[in-house]
Design an enzyme around this catalytic site. Structure first.
Site, PDB file in Angstrom:
ATOM      1  N   ASP A  31       0.815  -1.212  -0.100  1.00  9.98           N
ATOM      2  CA  ASP A  31      -0.088   0.119   0.036  1.00  9.98           C
ATOM      3  C   ASP A  31       0.928   1.291   0.046  1.00  9.98           C
ATOM      4  OD1 ASP A  31      -2.461   1.670   0.481  1.00  9.98           O
ATOM      5  OD2 ASP A  31      -3.051   0.132   1.589  1.00  9.98           O
ATOM      6  N   ASP A  32       0.737   2.158  -0.950  1.00  6.45           N
ATOM      7  CA  ASP A  32       1.338   3.511  -1.052  1.00  6.45           C
ATOM      8  C   ASP A  32       2.763   3.298  -1.346  1.00  6.45           C
ATOM      9  OD1 ASP A  32      -1.123   4.372  -0.407  1.00  6.45           O
ATOM     10  OD2 ASP A  32      -0.761   5.552   1.183  1.00  6.45           O
ATOM     11  N   CYS A  71      -6.207   4.564  -3.655  1.00  5.80           N
ATOM     12  CA  CYS A  71      -6.518   3.404  -3.516  1.00  5.80           C
ATOM     13  C   CYS A  71      -7.457   2.378  -4.041  1.00  5.80           C
ATOM     14  CB  CYS A  71      -6.518   3.029  -1.901  1.00  5.80           C
ATOM     15  SG  CYS A  71      -5.024   3.658  -0.975  1.00  5.80           S
ATOM     16  N   HIS A 127     -10.168  -2.629  -1.331  1.00  6.76           N
ATOM     17  CA  HIS A 127      -9.996  -1.375  -0.531  1.00  6.76           C
ATOM     18  C   HIS A 127     -10.685  -1.428   0.849  1.00  6.76           C
ATOM     19  CE1 HIS A 127      -9.195   2.636   0.298  1.00  6.76           C
ATOM     20  NE2 HIS A 127     -10.248   3.132   0.566  1.00  6.76           N
ATOM     21  N   ASP A 325      -0.049  -0.390  -5.271  1.00  8.45           N
ATOM     22  CA  ASP A 325      -1.386   0.154  -5.676  1.00  8.45           C
ATOM     23  C   ASP A 325      -1.292   1.372  -6.295  1.00  8.45           C
ATOM     24  OD1 ASP A 325      -1.409   1.463  -3.309  1.00  8.45           O
ATOM     25  OD2 ASP A 325      -3.090   1.009  -2.815  1.00  8.45           O
ATOM     26  N   HIS A 326      -0.238   2.350  -5.938  1.00  7.87           N
ATOM     27  CA  HIS A 326       0.178   3.491  -6.617  1.00  7.87           C
ATOM     28  C   HIS A 326       1.273   4.259  -5.922  1.00  7.87           C
ATOM     29  CE1 HIS A 326      -1.639   5.188  -3.092  1.00  7.87           C
ATOM     30  NE2 HIS A 326      -2.925   4.500  -3.369  1.00  7.87           N
TER      31      HIS A 326
END
Length: 472
Positions: A31-32, A71, A127, A325-326
């Site tokens: 995540d992130d 997300c 999410h 995810d990004h």
């Protein structure tokens, strides 16, 4: 592995004769996580030996991008293999389960389960968000994104930790403890707990237990690592690895927003401008330390999972796929957060190791998208992918990382702002028609917007036409 044996295994993985011979899949979602990993070189002090080791044993996609820089729309896109412009899922509050566009679609785990796989998961895959004390309580009224349950899909899993209807384990320390002294929500700092009691510690331990078990069917094991998502808390020993006084600041250009459109400036200076808060308190070095420490901790939990696979009977029959995810800004373009169409927010780590298919240490510079994961897994496991996916299989690039790839990576924000990334260019077009153009051959930090430069009008025209075709 000898070349001949590797070739035979590779062909068997791509065209398995029976369900029992199909390869397993270890699907690790982080995540992130931006490019602050050693193998991508995003920060010189990044300590990610486990992710780097995986890259050395598979193919690293060094020009991989998310479908949306947030997300929920990113995860929905990659899990269903469909762009946000196809589904309409563009924000964190968009519950994909209510969207008509996805009523007849199967997510990756659902599709694997229906094709004879044992499916299991722990942590954030669809999410979900702790959201502070209220949000952490599962489905409490008013909690963001339904708290720890999020927009999950219980029917996709044979087994799930901590429960079929709950994605995120309970954290020992939640948002709102105000450790950085700046903001109660966007927080960072060391915590006095051992790794095993954190969300990612619980998740990784459960994953290792799954890998120790005997499975009578091929498995799809999805593991969601929550850090470095905010709050960037980690056990104190991971902060100790990054002493504050020696932390190097990100490369930031003063006045970097001077040549971007008004709509882009608006999105960096909107409500909850965390970058302005950090600047006001002269805390960029501390924020950088917080992110680096959380990344190091996430890498350690990933290493635990990878060692569990290495010690298991499945090490030579399991595809490992790791992605974020990004991306995430740490002050670049006057932004501390995500959700922009610039490189820091769209570029993600993506590594695939498929025994018998990938050669160790491969690196591809071709632009690829996370929506390509669904058709790629279909190819690698010899299953028929759904016919309506938007992505393209990455198997040709797994075989030959320098092979041809014509399709740019498309990223969409809020459904109306778009960016495409080719090997050389980033082209952004906002909903009001304003544009940005960056030449990565000369400007990898995207400091000079060339959209108004007459010397690049032809390049911009061609990129605009590519974008139009992708949005048709």
């Amino acid at each position: 592995m000898p070349v001949r044996a590797g070739l035979i295994l590779g062909l068997a993985m791509l065209f398995p004769a029976t369900a029992a011979e199909r390869p397993n899949v270890l699907f690790i979602a982080v995540d992130d996580l931006n490019d602050w990993v050693g193998c991508l070189g995003g920060h010189p002090q990044a300590k990610t030996p486990n992710i780097d080791s995986l890259a050395q044993n598979g193919v690293l996609f060094a020009n991989a991008h998310c479908a949306a820089p947030l997300c929920n729309p990113s995860r929905t896109a990659l899990l269903f293999g469909k762009r946000p412009t196809t589904t309409g899922v563009v924000g964190n509050n968009d519950d994909w389960r209510t969207f008509e566009s996805l009523k007849r679609s199967e997510s990756i785990p659902q599709w694997f389960r229906q094709n004879g796989y044992y499916t299991a998961a722990a942590g954030k895959i669809f999410h979900a968000n702790h959201g502070g004390w209220r949000g952490a309580l599962n489905r409490e009224e008013g909690a963001p994104y339904a708290g720890r349950s999020g927009f999950g899909q219980p029917e996709a899993w044979d087994e799930r930790f901590p429960a079929k209807t709950i994605q995120l384990p309970m954290a020992p320390v939640l948002i709102d403890t105000h450790r950085n002294g700046i903001n109660h929500h966007w927080d960072w700092g060391p915590i006095d707990f051992k790794a095993d009691v954190t969300e990612d510690g619980q998740t990784s331990r459960w994953a290792v237990r799954q890998l120790r078990e005997q499975h009578d069917k091929p498995f799809f094991l999805a593991v969601g690592i929550y850090r470095p998502h905010d709050p960037q808390y980690a056990p104190s020993e991971y902060f100790d690895e990054h002493p504050l006084a020696s932390v190097e600041l990100p490369r930031i250009l003063s006045g970097d927003l001077d040549d971007v459109p008004a709509v882009a400036k608006h999105y960096t200076q909107a409500r909850n401008n965390y970058e302005a808060m950090i600047r006001k308190h002269n805390a960029l070095q501390s924020a950088t330390r917080g992110y680096l420490s959380a990344v190091t901790f996430a890498d350690a939990m990933i290493g635990r999972i990878l060692r569990g696979l290495e010690a298991s009977p499945y090490r030579d029959s399991t595809i490992v796929l790791l992605f974020s995810d990004h991306g995430y800004h740490i002050g670049e373009k006057e932004k501390y957060h995500k959700s922009t169409l610039w490189e820091e927010s769209t570029r993600v780590p993506l590594i695939i190791a498929a025994p018998g298919v990938t050669e160790a240490g491969g690196v591809s510079q071709r632009p690829v998208s996370l929506i390509d994961l669904y058709p790629t897994l279909a190819d690698l496991t010899g299953l028929d992918a759904p016919a309506d996916l938007d992505g393209e299989s990455l198997v040709p690039l797994l075989r030959n990382p320098d092979g041809p790839r014509e399709t740019p990576a498309l990223t969409t924000r809020q459904g109306r702002h778009h960016a495409i990334r080719t090997r050389r260019w980033r082209y952004i077009r906002y909903g009001d028609g304003s544009e940005e153009l960056y030449d990565h051959a000369d400007d990898p930090m995207e400091w000079s917007n060339l959209a108004a430069d007459p010397a690049h009008l032809e390049a911009k025209r061609q990129l605009s036409e590519k974008l139009d075709r992708m949005l048709e």
